[in-house]
Design an enzyme around this catalytic site. Structure first.
Site, PDB file in Angstrom:
ATOM      1  N   ARG A   1       5.104  12.438   0.059  1.00  0.00           N
ATOM      2  CA  ARG A   1       4.992  11.361   1.035  1.00  0.00           C
ATOM      3  C   ARG A   1       4.061  11.817   2.155  1.00  0.00           C
ATOM      4  O   ARG A   1       4.122  12.959   2.603  1.00  0.00           O
ATOM      5  CB  ARG A   1       6.358  10.977   1.606  1.00  0.00           C
ATOM      6  CG  ARG A   1       7.209  10.133   0.658  1.00  0.00           C
ATOM      7  CD  ARG A   1       6.595   8.758   0.459  1.00  0.00           C
ATOM      8  NE  ARG A   1       7.391   7.861  -0.373  1.00  0.00           N
ATOM      9  CZ  ARG A   1       7.220   7.694  -1.671  1.00  0.00           C
ATOM     10  NH1 ARG A   1       6.300   8.401  -2.308  1.00  0.00           N
ATOM     11  NH2 ARG A   1       7.962   6.831  -2.345  1.00  0.00           N
TER      12      ARG A   1
ATOM     13  N   GLU B   1      -0.962   4.225   5.113  1.00  0.00           N
ATOM     14  CA  GLU B   1      -1.576   3.729   3.885  1.00  0.00           C
ATOM     15  C   GLU B   1      -1.744   2.217   3.963  1.00  0.00           C
ATOM     16  O   GLU B   1      -0.823   1.530   4.390  1.00  0.00           O
ATOM     17  CB  GLU B   1      -0.722   4.113   2.667  1.00  0.00           C
ATOM     18  CG  GLU B   1      -0.612   5.618   2.473  1.00  0.00           C
ATOM     19  CD  GLU B   1       0.225   6.008   1.260  1.00  0.00           C
ATOM     20  OE1 GLU B   1       0.682   5.108   0.522  1.00  0.00           O
ATOM     21  OE2 GLU B   1       0.435   7.216   1.046  1.00  0.00           O
TER      22      GLU B   1
ATOM     23  N   HIS C   1      -2.744   6.779  -3.622  1.00  0.00           N
ATOM     24  CA  HIS C   1      -1.334   6.801  -4.036  1.00  0.00           C
ATOM     25  C   HIS C   1      -1.224   6.369  -5.504  1.00  0.00           C
ATOM     26  O   HIS C   1      -0.489   5.439  -5.847  1.00  0.00           O
ATOM     27  CB  HIS C   1      -0.498   5.897  -3.135  1.00  0.00           C
ATOM     28  CG  HIS C   1       0.948   6.308  -3.067  1.00  0.00           C
ATOM     29  ND1 HIS C   1       1.712   6.156  -1.938  1.00  0.00           N
ATOM     30  CD2 HIS C   1       1.778   6.868  -3.994  1.00  0.00           C
ATOM     31  CE1 HIS C   1       2.943   6.595  -2.165  1.00  0.00           C
ATOM     32  NE2 HIS C   1       3.003   7.036  -3.413  1.00  0.00           N
TER      33      HIS C   1
END
Length: 324
Positions: free
Chosen positions: A237, A266, A285
């Site tokens: 993360r 993000e 991601h």
């Protein structure tokens, strides 16, 4: 009469039909307040909630008095207020097992791509810079036989250790909340404290969830302890890392390079200094982002919700105490 659910993620037809065989399904694009208000009656009567990425918090739960189970199409759930669900006796289901191998592949790809400078040199070729035999300015560094440090020895950490040990003959160090005997037996992995791992590892791979304890676990102090030749990989993360400290460490040459699948914010800002560094591989991601795995995650989440609303929470339940 079928129980009703809210679906806030587009599913393939076969999975949608599976849901519709068990539930009355209301599909919405997101969980924004205006969406909830527009479908107030459906939210108020829904016993189930299924989707990904959106915030599930107390404000939403207040609009869903009948909710009994939520199913997220992910392994992570830092966007969900688990305590609020548990207090309401709402179970939260997730998809931990189906993405393990794919995420481990992504981490390995980041290690290889970053060490061998694949993105950097490929862009130079496209720019017409390959005009003669290459020299040291184009070289990367080896991966095989280098020391891998894994921070977080869960399913993905184990799958990464397997690839590194058997595929690349890499000694494996690991740091986790507790020792992992299987990792030590199968991969000859060595448990150590975080400082030792940082000082000895050639690759530091972070595969941690975001918690109060892990937020900004990696900052200036940790990067200063790493080898100047070390490569830092984050596939857990984003907020586990103080991004400004990472940027400074890269700019100052405290570490060699970084491969990043996750970020503090993000999508990553187009103004981020990380995007201007040739020694950074930044991807959006993509850890579990293959067609096969994303389908399997959605299928798992569908089955999880069906099971949960039938009182079956033996697997994939984040907060089984909520069912008590």
């Amino acid at each position: 009469m079928k129980p009703s659910i809210i679906l806030y993620k587009t599913l393939p037809d076969d999975l949608l039909h599976r849901l519709e065989a068990h539930f009355t399904v209301t599909q919405v694009p997101n969980l924004h307040p205006e969406t909830v208000a527009r479908h107030a009656q459906a939210f108020a009567s829904a016993q189930g909630l299924l989707g990904a990425s959106e915030t599930v918090n107390r404000a939403l739960l207040e609009k869903m008095p009948a909710l009994r189970a939520a199913s997220t199409i992910s392994v992570g759930y830092d966007n969900v207020e688990v305590d609020a669900l548990t207090a309401r006796k709402i179970v939260l289901m997730h998809t931990p097992a189906v993405l393990t191998e794919t995420v481990a592949d992504t981490v390995m790809a980041l290690m290889l791509t970053t060490a061998r400078r694949v993105v950097d040199v490929a862009e130079r070729v496209k720019a017409g810079e390959w005009t003669e035999s290459i020299g040291p300015a184009w070289f990367g560094i080896d991966v095989h036989h280098k020391t891998l440090g894994i921070v977080g020895m869960g399913r993905i950490g184990m799958a990464l250790a397997q690839r590194a040990h058997f595929g690349f003959t890499m000694p494996v160090l690991y740091h986790a909340r507790r020792r992992h005997q299987e990792a030590e037996d199968r991969f000859n992995a060595r448990y150590c404290d975080l400082d030792t791992l940082l000082q000895e590892a050639d690759f530091v791979c972070v595969i941690l969830p975001l918690t109060a304890e892990t937020r900004h676990l990696f900052g200036a102090t940790q990067f200063a302890r790493m080898k100047s030749s070390a490569i830092f990989i984050n596939a857990g993360r984003g907020p586990v890392v103080d991004e400004n400290a990472l940027i400074a460490a890269l700019q100052n040459g405290e570490i060699y390079a970084a491969g990043l699948d996750v970020f503090e914010q993000e999508p990553l800002s187009v103004d981020s200094p990380l995007l201007n560094m040739s020694n950074v591989v930044a991807v959006p991601h993509i850890g579990s982002a293959t067609h096969e795995t994303r389908y399997n995650m959605m299928a798992c989440a569908v089955d999880n919700l069906i099971d949960a609303l039938q009182g079956k929470i033996e697997k994939n339940c984040v907060n089984p105490q909520a069912a008590g």
